[in-house]
Design a protein around this motif. Structure first.
Motif, mmCIF file in Angstrom:
data_model
loop_
_atom_site.group_PDB
_atom_site.id
_atom_site.type_symbol
_atom_site.label_atom_id
_atom_site.label_comp_id
_atom_site.label_asym_id
_atom_site.label_seq_id
_atom_site.Cartn_x
_atom_site.Cartn_y
_atom_site.Cartn_z
ATOM 1 N N VAL A 422 0.802 -0.978 -0.173
ATOM 2 C CA VAL A 422 -0.061 -0.095 -0.070
ATOM 3 C C VAL A 422 0.873 1.268 0.094
ATOM 4 C CG1 VAL A 422 -1.660 1.263 1.290
ATOM 5 C CG2 VAL A 422 -1.962 -1.338 1.287
ATOM 6 N N SER A 423 0.841 1.999 -1.029
ATOM 7 C CA SER A 423 1.353 3.270 -0.736
ATOM 8 C C SER A 423 0.266 4.575 -1.209
ATOM 9 C CB SER A 423 2.050 3.449 -2.306
ATOM 10 O OG SER A 423 3.016 2.457 -2.264
ATOM 11 N N VAL A 424 0.784 5.597 -0.543
ATOM 12 C CA VAL A 424 -0.126 6.902 -0.360
ATOM 13 C C VAL A 424 0.751 7.907 -0.836
ATOM 14 C CG1 VAL A 424 -1.573 8.459 0.998
ATOM 15 C CG2 VAL A 424 -1.410 5.943 1.418
ATOM 16 N N GLN A 425 0.359 8.871 -1.839
ATOM 17 C CA GLN A 425 0.812 10.068 -2.348
ATOM 18 C C GLN A 425 -0.132 11.265 -2.682
ATOM 19 O OE1 GLN A 425 3.063 11.990 -2.419
ATOM 20 N NE2 GLN A 425 4.861 10.928 -3.318
ATOM 21 N N LEU A 426 0.346 12.427 -2.573
ATOM 22 C CA LEU A 426 -0.538 13.464 -3.105
ATOM 23 C C LEU A 426 -0.774 13.306 -4.553
ATOM 24 C CD1 LEU A 426 0.955 16.502 -1.267
ATOM 25 C CD2 LEU A 426 -0.841 15.644 -0.670
ATOM 26 N N VAL A 427 -2.257 13.558 -4.884
ATOM 27 C CA VAL A 427 -2.712 13.413 -6.212
ATOM 28 C C VAL A 427 -1.622 14.521 -7.133
ATOM 29 C CG1 VAL A 427 -4.473 14.302 -7.823
ATOM 30 C CG2 VAL A 427 -4.983 12.821 -5.673
ATOM 31 N N SER A 428 -1.472 15.580 -6.445
ATOM 32 C CA SER A 428 -0.511 16.917 -7.197
ATOM 33 C C SER A 428 0.940 16.425 -7.290
ATOM 34 C CB SER A 428 -0.708 17.819 -6.370
ATOM 35 O OG SER A 428 -0.371 17.928 -5.227
ATOM 36 N N ALA A 429 1.532 15.462 -6.544
ATOM 37 C CA ALA A 429 2.844 15.111 -6.769
ATOM 38 C C ALA A 429 3.296 14.429 -8.105
ATOM 39 C CB ALA A 429 3.113 14.190 -5.481
ATOM 40 N N SER A 430 4.441 14.538 -8.641
ATOM 41 C CA SER A 430 5.024 14.029 -9.586
ATOM 42 C C SER A 430 5.016 12.321 -9.267
ATOM 43 C CB SER A 430 6.206 14.746 -9.832
ATOM 44 O OG SER A 430 7.262 14.301 -8.929
ATOM 45 N N ALA A 431 5.343 11.678 -10.555
ATOM 46 C CA ALA A 431 5.414 10.226 -10.372
ATOM 47 C C ALA A 431 6.799 9.911 -9.663
ATOM 48 C CB ALA A 431 5.486 9.548 -11.625
ATOM 49 N N ALA A 432 7.945 10.748 -9.821
ATOM 50 C CA ALA A 432 9.083 10.699 -9.417
ATOM 51 C C ALA A 432 9.145 10.772 -7.834
ATOM 52 C CB ALA A 432 10.195 11.398 -9.918
ATOM 53 N N ALA A 433 8.126 11.445 -7.127
ATOM 54 C CA ALA A 433 8.284 12.031 -5.988
ATOM 55 C C ALA A 433 8.056 10.847 -4.613
ATOM 56 C CB ALA A 433 6.945 12.939 -5.542
ATOM 57 N N ALA A 434 9.048 10.871 -3.589
ATOM 58 C CA ALA A 434 8.808 9.980 -2.648
ATOM 59 C C ALA A 434 7.420 9.735 -2.172
ATOM 60 C CB ALA A 434 9.836 10.134 -1.621
ATOM 61 N N PRO A 435 6.772 8.611 -1.937
ATOM 62 C CA PRO A 435 5.445 8.490 -1.402
ATOM 63 C C PRO A 435 5.434 8.979 0.211
ATOM 64 C CG PRO A 435 6.474 6.235 -1.488
ATOM 65 C CD PRO A 435 7.408 7.210 -2.148
ATOM 66 N N LEU A 436 4.278 9.609 0.547
ATOM 67 C CA LEU A 436 4.046 9.861 2.069
ATOM 68 C C LEU A 436 4.015 8.457 2.794
ATOM 69 C CD1 LEU A 436 1.087 12.425 1.311
ATOM 70 C CD2 LEU A 436 3.487 12.855 1.942
ATOM 71 N N TYR A 437 3.491 7.509 2.074
ATOM 72 C CA TYR A 437 3.539 6.153 3.074
ATOM 73 C C TYR A 437 3.578 4.906 2.047
ATOM 74 C CZ TYR A 437 1.175 2.462 6.095
ATOM 75 O OH TYR A 437 1.007 1.544 6.544
ATOM 76 N N ARG A 438 4.470 4.254 2.536
ATOM 77 C CA ARG A 438 4.431 2.710 1.829
ATOM 78 C C ARG A 438 4.907 1.643 2.785
ATOM 79 N NH1 ARG A 438 5.761 0.905 -3.471
ATOM 80 N NH2 ARG A 438 6.898 -0.985 -3.259
ATOM 81 N N ARG A 439 4.213 0.759 2.570
ATOM 82 C CA ARG A 439 4.411 -0.689 3.469
ATOM 83 C C ARG A 439 3.909 -1.916 2.824
ATOM 84 N NH1 ARG A 439 2.018 -1.843 9.614
ATOM 85 N NH2 ARG A 439 2.602 -3.858 9.437
ATOM 86 N N ALA A 440 4.613 -2.951 2.892
ATOM 87 C CA ALA A 440 4.273 -4.302 2.603
ATOM 88 C C ALA A 440 3.531 -5.030 3.562
ATOM 89 C CB ALA A 440 5.325 -5.156 1.768
ATOM 90 N N PHE A 441 2.517 -5.619 3.132
ATOM 91 C CA PHE A 441 1.498 -6.371 4.156
ATOM 92 C C PHE A 441 1.491 -8.010 4.005
ATOM 93 C CE2 PHE A 441 0.397 -2.219 4.408
ATOM 94 C CZ PHE A 441 0.048 -1.843 5.872
ATOM 95 N N LEU A 442 1.902 -8.844 4.772
ATOM 96 C CA LEU A 442 1.928 -10.298 4.683
ATOM 97 C C LEU A 442 0.626 -10.981 4.950
ATOM 98 C CD1 LEU A 442 5.519 -10.945 5.807
ATOM 99 C CD2 LEU A 442 4.898 -10.353 3.518
ATOM 100 N N PRO A 443 0.013 -12.002 4.225
ATOM 101 C CA PRO A 443 -1.503 -12.696 4.825
ATOM 102 C C PRO A 443 -1.131 -13.432 5.847
ATOM 103 C CG PRO A 443 -0.310 -13.490 2.650
ATOM 104 C CD PRO A 443 0.524 -12.348 2.922
#
Length: 514
Positions: A422-443
């Motif tokens: 799951v990643s979260v980024q501002l709609v206005s941010a460029s594709a190269a911008a670092a995400p505000l949030y990013r984490r992998a979840f395991l079942p």
């Protein structure tokens, strides 16, 4: 301090205690009249200190049968004579301290003080009175006796041990100092300050000293409101984890949002503001309840978050549960390895020599009663910190909650055969911008992810990168108040999209209860 800040379940413990141990009405002369054992002798006006003062000798007036049923708790420590300097507001600091408003929570009585340099201090009684935690209709009954007596479960001087340990752990802390308040001190003669007279009290600066100095310090309500409003305000999650593991190690189960302040940094690059957690009110460190038959019953059947401090972590889920509001929102970026690394780092920072030095901050007579046992327990718990961290992580990983802000954000859900990212980024941010949030979840760790977009016109994108559709963990997406868009080109197995906001009771942006 909610030892007795009991909302729904405290009456169960009180009723049991009352049936077994009490009859009649509230005891009118419950508290000691003066901390000094020789209070009948006037204290010279020039006295700088007192000897033979007790934090609360009323807790040790019971016999062996009562202690076997209810528990000895920390009764000997409350009653042991200690020495303390006499508090003189005019000279305790250069320039003195000026009295302000009377405060306090459900148990403590406190007096706000102002220093000549503008800093704020507080003096609060060592002993507590939980009568304010009881409904008005019960305040004249035996139940008050039961609740007052339960203060003996706390260690009156535990707060003195915390500063060296917190300093070594890299966690902000107050620096309480123990004093005796004269019964005839003219600064404490108003009716509102009657509980201070002749008692032991702690004096400490309100805000923990920080470097660099923060822009401001706010309570939890204002801190989380800022986090919900703007993606520029971010909690320092590794620092909060370090503080929460320190809580668990010291047995401090009382970590609800009201027990924290938050330091806001000055805006940095991109206007980013970092929020650093500032723990306060360490009344539950070394808590001891289950050393009697009734205490064991209460702690194991009714109030499972009142966890007794012991060499092993008796109930990790209960121990950490009071901080769930903060943990769910302030630790949701961190993975299992980060939890383990934080615990291992704490182990290195807390050697035996430091533990011994910290425990010697107790008054010498109190150390003689408690020091060796507490030291052995702290060492054993330190050795088991990685296991506590792992239990803590798995508890939070079962059903994490990820929230946006009042701004428009893009939520990217990437399904793989072995994980969901799951990643979260501002709609206005460029594709190269670092995400505000990013984490992998395991079942294997996560059953369901709640994703709340909050306000703004958000976009939710689902990508399936597995050969077959992945349905675990389940994901529930709440759109919030904006006009949101779901894009799922390759299907969205196990994902449910709800345009409305999450139920208020479980909402990510629910205001904290302080």
């Amino acid at each position: 301090m909610p030892t007795l800040r009991l909302r729904t379940s405290f009456h169960l413990a009180g009723v049991l205690a009352a049936l077994l141990l009490s009859t009649g009405c509230v005891r009118r002369q419950f508290f000691q009249p003066d901390a000094r054992l020789d209070a009948s002798q006037p204290l010279p006006l020039t006295a700088d200190s007192v000897r033979g003062a007790t934090a609360g000798r009323q807790y040790a007036r019971h016999g062996s049968l009562y202690n076997a049923l209810v528990g000895q708790h920390h009764r000997p420590t409350w009653a042991v004579p200690v020495s303390a300097p006499v508090l003189r507001l005019g000279t305790v600091l250069p320039g003195g301290l000026s009295p302000g408003k009377v405060g306090g929570g459900f148990n403590s009585t406190s007096l706000n003080l102002a220093a000549s340099d503008g800093r704020s201090y507080v003096v609060r009684t060592v002993d507590k009175d939980p009568v304010r935690a009881t409904p008005q209709v019960l305040r004249g009954t035996f139940l008050v006796n039961v609740l007052r007596d339960n203060i003996s479960s706390t260690n009156p001087y535990a707060g003195l041990v915390v500063p060296p340990l917190a300093e070594a752990a890299g966690v902000p802390h107050a620096n309480p100092r123990l004093f005796y308040v004269r019964a005839d001190d003219p600064a404490f003669q108003t009716d509102s300050l009657v509980h201070f007279r002749g008692q032991l009290a702690f004096l400490e600066e309100k805000a923990a000293p920080l470097q660099p100095a923060p822009a401001t310090v706010v309570n939890s309500t204002k801190a989380f409101a800022a986090v919900f409003a703007s993606p520029t305000h971010r909690i320092d999650q590794p620092a909060l984890l370090r503080a929460r593991l320190l809580d668990g190690w010291m047995g401090d189960w009382d970590r609800h949002p009201g027990q924290w302040s938050w330091a806001l940094s000055r805006p940095g690059r991109g206007g980013r503001v970092t929020l650093t957690a500032l723990p306060k009110d360490r009344d539950m460190v070394f808590y001891r309840l289950d050393d009697g038959a009734l205490g064991w019953l209460v702690g194991h059947l009714f109030l499972r978050h009142w966890v007794t401090f012991a060499p092993r972590y008796k109930h990790p889920a209960g121990l950490m549960s009071s901080g769930h509001y903060l943990d769910q929102r302030g630790l949701n970026e961190l993975n299992r390895n980060q939890f383990r690394s934080a615990a291992q780092d704490l182990q290195r920072r807390l050697p035996d020599s430091l533990i011994t030095r910290a425990l010697h901050q107790l008054p010498p007579t109190a150390f003689a009663l408690e020091g060796p046992r507490l030291g052995a327990a702290l060492q054993a718990r330190r050795n088991k910190l990685p296991a506590l961290a792992d239990d803590f992580y798995l508890l939070l990983a079962k059903r994490p909650c990820i929230g946006g802000t009042a701004q428009a954000e893009r939520f990217l859900i990437q399904r793989y055969a072995d994980s969901t990212v799951v990643s979260v980024q501002l709609v206005s941010a460029s594709a190269a911008a670092a995400p505000l949030y990013r984490r992998a979840f395991l079942p294997a760790e996560t059953r369901r992810i709640d994703l709340e977009a909050l306000a703004g016109d958000d976009v939710v994108i689902v990508e399936n990168h597995a050969v077959r559709g992945v349905s675990k963990p389940q994901i529930r997406v709440y759109g919030g108040t904006g006009q949101d868009d779901l894009k799922a080109a390759n299907g969205h197995h196990g994902i449910r999209f709800i345009q409305e906001s999450a139920p208020a009771k479980r909402a990510y942006d629910k205001p904290p209860e302080e």
